[in-house]
Structure formats: structure tokens, C-alpha cells
Enzyme design. Sequence first.
Site, PDB file in Angstrom:
ATOM      1  N   ASN A   7     -30.856 -31.057  15.326  1.00 48.08           N
ATOM      2  CA  ASN A   7     -32.166 -30.436  15.525  1.00 48.08           C
ATOM      3  C   ASN A   7     -32.404 -30.395  17.037  1.00 48.08           C
ATOM      4  O   ASN A   7     -32.749 -31.403  17.646  1.00 48.08           O
ATOM      5  CB  ASN A   7     -33.231 -31.273  14.813  1.00 48.08           C
ATOM      6  CG  ASN A   7     -34.601 -30.612  14.830  1.00 48.08           C
ATOM      7  OD1 ASN A   7     -34.799 -29.594  15.506  1.00 48.08           O
ATOM      8  ND2 ASN A   7     -35.535 -31.195  14.112  1.00 48.08           N
ATOM      9  N   ARG A  90     -30.771 -26.906  12.544  1.00 43.95           N
ATOM     10  CA  ARG A  90     -32.101 -26.441  12.183  1.00 43.95           C
ATOM     11  C   ARG A  90     -32.507 -25.373  13.193  1.00 43.95           C
ATOM     12  O   ARG A  90     -32.462 -25.612  14.403  1.00 43.95           O
ATOM     13  CB  ARG A  90     -33.077 -27.613  12.256  1.00 43.95           C
ATOM     14  CG  ARG A  90     -34.452 -27.193  11.922  1.00 43.95           C
ATOM     15  CD  ARG A  90     -35.405 -28.353  11.952  1.00 43.95           C
ATOM     16  NE  ARG A  90     -36.657 -27.910  11.354  1.00 43.95           N
ATOM     17  CZ  ARG A  90     -37.705 -28.662  11.228  1.00 43.95           C
ATOM     18  NH1 ARG A  90     -37.672 -29.909  11.637  1.00 43.95           N
ATOM     19  NH2 ARG A  90     -38.801 -28.201  10.689  1.00 43.95           N
ATOM     20  N   HIS A 179     -41.594 -24.518   7.643  1.00 49.06           N
ATOM     21  CA  HIS A 179     -41.270 -25.660   6.764  1.00 49.06           C
ATOM     22  C   HIS A 179     -40.477 -25.199   5.538  1.00 49.06           C
ATOM     23  O   HIS A 179     -40.490 -25.842   4.497  1.00 49.06           O
ATOM     24  CB  HIS A 179     -42.544 -26.362   6.228  1.00 49.06           C
ATOM     25  CG  HIS A 179     -43.353 -27.066   7.255  1.00 49.06           C
ATOM     26  ND1 HIS A 179     -44.729 -27.032   7.249  1.00 49.06           N
ATOM     27  CD2 HIS A 179     -42.999 -27.832   8.307  1.00 49.06           C
ATOM     28  CE1 HIS A 179     -45.200 -27.741   8.254  1.00 49.06           C
ATOM     29  NE2 HIS A 179     -44.157 -28.251   8.914  1.00 49.06           N
ATOM     30  N   GLY A 211     -47.712 -31.229  11.344  1.00 42.79           N
ATOM     31  CA  GLY A 211     -47.892 -29.828  10.971  1.00 42.79           C
ATOM     32  C   GLY A 211     -47.904 -29.798   9.452  1.00 42.79           C
ATOM     33  O   GLY A 211     -47.145 -30.534   8.822  1.00 42.79           O
ATOM     34  N   ARG A 240     -53.667 -28.739  15.323  1.00 46.20           N
ATOM     35  CA  ARG A 240     -53.845 -27.284  15.157  1.00 46.20           C
ATOM     36  C   ARG A 240     -55.028 -26.997  14.242  1.00 46.20           C
ATOM     37  O   ARG A 240     -55.239 -27.704  13.256  1.00 46.20           O
ATOM     38  CB  ARG A 240     -52.585 -26.663  14.534  1.00 46.20           C
ATOM     39  CG  ARG A 240     -51.404 -26.673  15.471  1.00 46.20           C
ATOM     40  CD  ARG A 240     -50.183 -26.039  14.807  1.00 46.20           C
ATOM     41  NE  ARG A 240     -49.006 -26.790  15.154  1.00 46.20           N
ATOM     42  CZ  ARG A 240     -47.955 -26.953  14.374  1.00 46.20           C
ATOM     43  NH1 ARG A 240     -47.913 -26.414  13.170  1.00 46.20           N
ATOM     44  NH2 ARG A 240     -46.932 -27.653  14.787  1.00 46.20           N
ATOM     45  N   GLY A 331     -45.165 -36.757   5.914  1.00 50.85           N
ATOM     46  CA  GLY A 331     -45.790 -38.017   6.355  1.00 50.85           C
ATOM     47  C   GLY A 331     -47.070 -38.378   5.628  1.00 50.85           C
ATOM     48  O   GLY A 331     -47.196 -39.484   5.078  1.00 50.85           O
ATOM     49  N   GLY A 333     -48.540 -36.585   2.984  1.00 53.12           N
ATOM     50  CA  GLY A 333     -48.411 -36.333   1.546  1.00 53.12           C
ATOM     51  C   GLY A 333     -47.659 -37.434   0.823  1.00 53.12           C
ATOM     52  O   GLY A 333     -47.998 -37.797  -0.309  1.00 53.12           O
ATOM     53  N   GLU A 386     -35.233 -32.618   4.877  1.00 52.06           N
ATOM     54  CA  GLU A 386     -34.742 -31.351   5.434  1.00 52.06           C
ATOM     55  C   GLU A 386     -33.302 -31.490   5.923  1.00 52.06           C
ATOM     56  O   GLU A 386     -32.500 -30.566   5.787  1.00 52.06           O
ATOM     57  CB  GLU A 386     -35.654 -30.916   6.594  1.00 52.06           C
ATOM     58  CG  GLU A 386     -37.009 -30.430   6.103  1.00 52.06           C
ATOM     59  CD  GLU A 386     -38.090 -30.506   7.141  1.00 52.06           C
ATOM     60  OE1 GLU A 386     -38.467 -31.636   7.530  1.00 52.06           O
ATOM     61  OE2 GLU A 386     -38.585 -29.456   7.561  1.00 52.06           O
TER      62      GLU A 386
HETATM   63  P1  ADP Z   1     -44.072 -34.069  11.443  1.00 48.46           P
HETATM   64  O1  ADP Z   1     -44.877 -32.879  11.023  1.00 48.46           O
HETATM   65  O2  ADP Z   1     -44.145 -34.352  12.907  1.00 48.46           O
HETATM   66  O3  ADP Z   1     -42.683 -34.131  10.858  1.00 48.46           O
HETATM   67  P2  ADP Z   1     -44.657 -36.288   9.629  1.00 48.46           P
HETATM   68  O4  ADP Z   1     -44.220 -35.589   8.389  1.00 48.46           O
HETATM   69  O5  ADP Z   1     -43.871 -37.445  10.116  1.00 48.46           O
HETATM   70  O6  ADP Z   1     -44.892 -35.273  10.825  1.00 48.46           O
HETATM   71  O7  ADP Z   1     -46.169 -36.754   9.399  1.00 48.46           O
HETATM   72  C1  ADP Z   1     -46.933 -37.375  10.376  1.00 48.46           C
HETATM   73  C2  ADP Z   1     -48.293 -37.714   9.760  1.00 48.46           C
HETATM   74  O8  ADP Z   1     -48.033 -38.578   8.653  1.00 48.46           O
HETATM   75  C3  ADP Z   1     -49.252 -38.448  10.689  1.00 48.46           C
HETATM   76  O9  ADP Z   1     -50.557 -37.874  10.575  1.00 48.46           O
HETATM   77  C4  ADP Z   1     -49.274 -39.856  10.125  1.00 48.46           C
HETATM   78  O10 ADP Z   1     -50.548 -40.404  10.185  1.00 48.46           O
HETATM   79  C5  ADP Z   1     -48.901 -39.658   8.681  1.00 48.46           C
HETATM   80  N1  ADP Z   1     -48.234 -40.858   8.180  1.00 48.46           N
HETATM   81  C6  ADP Z   1     -46.985 -41.264   8.465  1.00 48.46           C
HETATM   82  N2  ADP Z   1     -46.723 -42.460   7.868  1.00 48.46           N
HETATM   83  C7  ADP Z   1     -47.834 -42.791   7.202  1.00 48.46           C
HETATM   84  C8  ADP Z   1     -48.224 -43.886   6.386  1.00 48.46           C
HETATM   85  N3  ADP Z   1     -47.382 -44.898   6.157  1.00 48.46           N
HETATM   86  N4  ADP Z   1     -49.464 -43.888   5.871  1.00 48.46           N
HETATM   87  C9  ADP Z   1     -50.314 -42.847   6.092  1.00 48.46           C
HETATM   88  N5  ADP Z   1     -50.016 -41.797   6.853  1.00 48.46           N
HETATM   89  C10 ADP Z   1     -48.812 -41.754   7.389  1.00 48.46           C
END
Ligand code: ADP
Length: 406
Positions: A7, A90, A179, A211, A240, A331, A333, A386
Amino acid sequence: MYILVINGGSSSLKYQLFDMDTRKVMAKGLCERIGKGGHMRHTAAGREKLEFDIDIPDHTFAAKLVVDKLTDPQYGVLSDMSQIGAVGHRVLHGGQWFSESVVIDDAVIGAIEKCIPLGPLHNPANLMGIRACAAVMPGVPQVAVFDTAFHQSMPKSSYIYPIPYEFYEKYAIRRYGFHGTSHRYVSGRCAEILGGDPADHNIIVCHLGNGSSLCAVRGGKCFDTSMGLTPLDGVEMGTRSGAIDPAVVSTLCEKTGKSPTYVVDQILNKESGLLGVSGLSSDFRDVNAAADAGNERAVLARDILIHTIRHYIGAYAAEMGRVDALVFTAGIGENNAALREHVTDTLGFMGVEIDREKNLNPDRAEELEITAPGARVRTFVIATNEELMIAMDTERLVAAKTSKND
Ligand code: ADP
């Protein structure tokens, strides 16, 4: 076969090495601050972790470092570079040229270059990664996996903006969606879990990270998605705004004296979303904790996130006419049970009800069904992957090319 997944960013190069027999990650790491100093992190299965500063002048040097570490007797997992069967990259934007992943040749590089205006930050960086690997691993087949490709199946009514049609024809201004590799992986896993014919399934995927985007997947194909010409559209995100009335841009230009580029690239992309509304943080963990503690702006930022996610779920249910499964990933979800509970709270009317205990996911399962007994729509938490999807595409395309050449 070992496959290296890359990536490439403008000043970074992330990598994961997969053993495709087991589909396990054997090593991974990151070269960062390329051209501005340099730092490397590397971990490999059963080896000591490595982290150090080193001058990394360009991406080719970074790719060389990656291969060095992967084949290092102390820190590596390969005895020789020739064990790397292929490299999967990617790539952010494939424009209208790519509806699936592709083995890279000169024509593909040319097409990725043509997409630079659509992905001005990412595509040049992705190309640097591709060229660096070609220089360091000559003859090793390379595959491009596009963030936009999965969404190329959208019907025109989903992707054409209701603006003068000539702008689509002249400038290819349309919804692309992003995505895509995550939405394809997660909806594919969901379809496998649901069983039966994937062509019969209507799935809504909520990819909620820094994102975020939602995707309506009908019969295994993207039917609609919330990101647009760029990743700025859709739900509220970390920094955003997501979808807003475009007249906000001209109004902000008038009021602040800033240029449209500044308003869009700086204010709407980097200073808005959870950060802009809460005034605290772009990280949902911080915003959620502050909201729980009663901070009003944090509550508002969280409420907007919930509102905009529901908005798209409702729209996609109406567009598809039926929903079989709702999936949370990325993250937020995957990790935030409270957010999943809030979002689904009002969705009983369309058959979504979750089991609160299961939703807490105490065992931190990577794939978990959280449907309440008797609910019509099945709800899941599925960890996105991914990199594995990129590795699987790479393996498949390289095998197909090899058998064609035999
Ligand atoms: P990116 O879009 O950069 O790939 P991620 O999928 O890693 O981001 O998601 C980042 C988000 O996920 C952040 O807002 C973070 O707060 C949330 N997050 C990551 N780990 C946790 C967790 N253990 N509990 C709650 N939220 C989390």
C-alpha cells in the site's frame, strides 16, 4: 506461494507478506517519512520486532529495505527473494477503466496515470510503489487492486449526478465510490455465511472507520454507495463532512475569503466531521467517551454520525426493495458495540433487531452474528481484510496468466 501486498502512500510504503497456503500474514511493516528522513517498522511471525530510523530517500530504496528485511536471516521469513511469487498493490482510483483487479503492464500503468486527476494524492503514490517493486523485483508479476473497481457495477441511476450530462461525458464527473475492496470482501464473507445463491442476497455493508462509506450490494454486485467522485461524500467521518449542500462551499468562500479548493480540501476534508462538530477529536473513541460524559458537542457529533448512517441504510433498503443482511465493519463498525446498538435502534420497522448481549462481542470474534431471535434481517460484525482480498486477487490473476501462457 508467498504474495507481498503493498500500500504505497506519498511518503510511506506499507506491506504484508501472505503465505497463500495458509492465508496467514507471515510478516508486515511500514517504511515512513520517505524522502524526509526515514523510519522502518517490521514484524515477522516468530521473530523479534524491528524498529529503526534510516535515511530512506525514495520508494525504490524503501522497497529494497522491505525485501532485505523479509530475507534477513534474523528478522525475515524468506530464504530468498525469489520466493515472492507476486506483488499485489492497493490502488485508489481506477476511474472508468477498471471494474476489476488486473495484472500490471505498461498499458495499465498508463491508465492509472490517466486517473491521477481523480486521485491526485493517492494514484501518484501508488504508482511510486509499483515502479519501486518493478525495479527491486524485476520479473515478479504485479497486480493492481482498485478501491473503486467493485463499484463499477452500479447502475447509471446510482452513479450519474443530476447535473448537465455533458460534464459526465467531457470530464467523467460521476459517483465512483471507494473502500471497494473492503465492501467486496465483507459482502462476500457475509454471502458465504448466509449460504445459498449469492445472486439472491441483498446486503448493506457499513464500513465505519476514519473514512466511512456504506454500500448496497445486490446479488454480489455494488448497487449504490455513499462516497462519490471523491471520498468526501456520504456519512459524517473523522474529519470529513460527508454529504452537504454544495452551496455551503460558495457561501463559505464568500464569508471566509478562502478559495473553493481551500474550503473543500482543508475545511471539509480535514477540519469537519467528528472533529469539526465536537471540537475535540476525529477519533470516535474520544468523541464517544466525551459524549458519554455529557459533552454536548460530542453528543451532537455522535448523533449526526448515527443519523447519517441510518439515512443511507434507509435509502438502500428502499432502493433494493428488500434487505437480507446488514454488516458492520472497519475500526468503529467492528469495535464499537454502542454505535451498532444506537444505529439499529430504530430499524425494527425494516426487520433489523440485534441481540444486545451478543452485540457486546465479549470474545472479540472477527465474525459474529448479532441478530435478535426472530428478526427478519440478519445482522453481522465482520472484520474487514483488504490486504487478504488483494493477495487473493493477485494469486488468482497470476495463476490465470501463467496457465494462459503455458
Ligand atoms: P481507517 O479508515 O484509517 O482505516 P480504521 O478502520 O482503523 O480507520 O478506524 C479508525 C476508527 O475506529 C477511529 O475512529 C477509532 O476510534 C475507531 N476504533 C478503532 N479501534 C476501536 C476500538 N477498540 N473501540 C472503538 N473504536 C475504535
